[in-house]
Design an enzyme around this catalytic site. Structure first.
Site, PDB file in Angstrom:
ATOM      1  N   GLY A 111     -56.543  -6.347 -18.263  1.00 46.17           N
ATOM      2  CA  GLY A 111     -55.948  -7.016 -19.414  1.00 46.17           C
ATOM      3  C   GLY A 111     -55.994  -6.213 -20.696  1.00 46.17           C
ATOM      4  CB  VAL A 112     -57.658  -3.188 -21.709  1.00 45.89           C
ATOM      5  CG1 VAL A 112     -57.713  -2.200 -22.858  1.00 45.89           C
ATOM      6  CG2 VAL A 112     -58.881  -4.104 -21.721  1.00 45.89           C
ATOM      7  CB  THR A 135     -52.537  -5.411 -20.267  1.00 41.26           C
ATOM      8  OG1 THR A 135     -52.044  -6.419 -19.387  1.00 41.26           O
ATOM      9  CG2 THR A 135     -52.330  -5.844 -21.708  1.00 41.26           C
ATOM     10  CG  ASP A 136     -55.987  -2.010 -17.750  1.00 39.69           C
ATOM     11  OD1 ASP A 136     -56.321  -3.188 -18.011  1.00 39.69           O
ATOM     12  OD2 ASP A 136     -56.644  -1.024 -18.119  1.00 39.69           O
ATOM     13  CB  SER A 137     -55.944  -4.719 -12.954  1.00 35.85           C
ATOM     14  OG  SER A 137     -56.926  -3.695 -13.030  1.00 35.85           O
TER      15      SER A 137
END
Length: 151
Positions: free
Chosen positions: A26-27, A22-24
């Protein structure tokens, strides 16, 4: 069939979204979906009974290379809902033979009862030595034929 499983045993898989995917926010990063597609396809082949060494090249062992390579010639993905760390997802593989030398797999990603994404990957068979188009291997043809028997 290489084993006594039913198509559903190798065409329906599950996974959990991990933090590192995930990215920052959370996705999931968009490219993870295509990575999951390839991993799911590999797992499907293994569950069916095909060894990775029979399908994928091994750079360390030039003497034991599959005669047919299966490069990806097209891929696409649609995202309908975000996937986040900890989500449990199911992945349905829908293989389809396109020609004697090519096939595609559609991957449907589901969280609970909701479809959240879909992807498609197309492969073209090539002779691993000459790099010219050829027919699919007998083993991949068997996986495709038996995968299409699903109700």
């Amino acid at each position: 069939m290489l084993n006594s499983l039913l198509p559903a045993d190798w065409l329906y898989l599950e996974r959990i979204v991990r933090f590192g995917e995930t990215d920052s926010a959370g996705v999931i990063h968009f490219y993870q979906l295509l990575r999951w597609c390839h991993e799911s396809w590999e797992e499907s082949l293994e569950r069916y009974g095909l060894k990775a060494a029979d399908v994928f090249p091994n750079i360390l062992n030039k003497e034991k290379q599959p005669l047919v390579a299966l490069p990806i010639i097209h891929c696409e993905a649609d995202f309908w809902k975000p996937l986040q760390t900890g989500d449990h997802i199911s992945i349905e593989l829908l293989p389809k033979k396109i020609s004697a030398g090519s096939f595609q797999v559609t991957f449907k990603f589901k969280r609970g009862d909701n479809y959240v994404a879909q992807a498609l990957i197309q492969h073209q068979a090539i002779n691993s030595q000459t790099r010219s188009c050829c027919e699919l291997s007998t083993k991949i043809n068997s996986w495709l034929a038996e995968s299409l028997c699903i109700d």
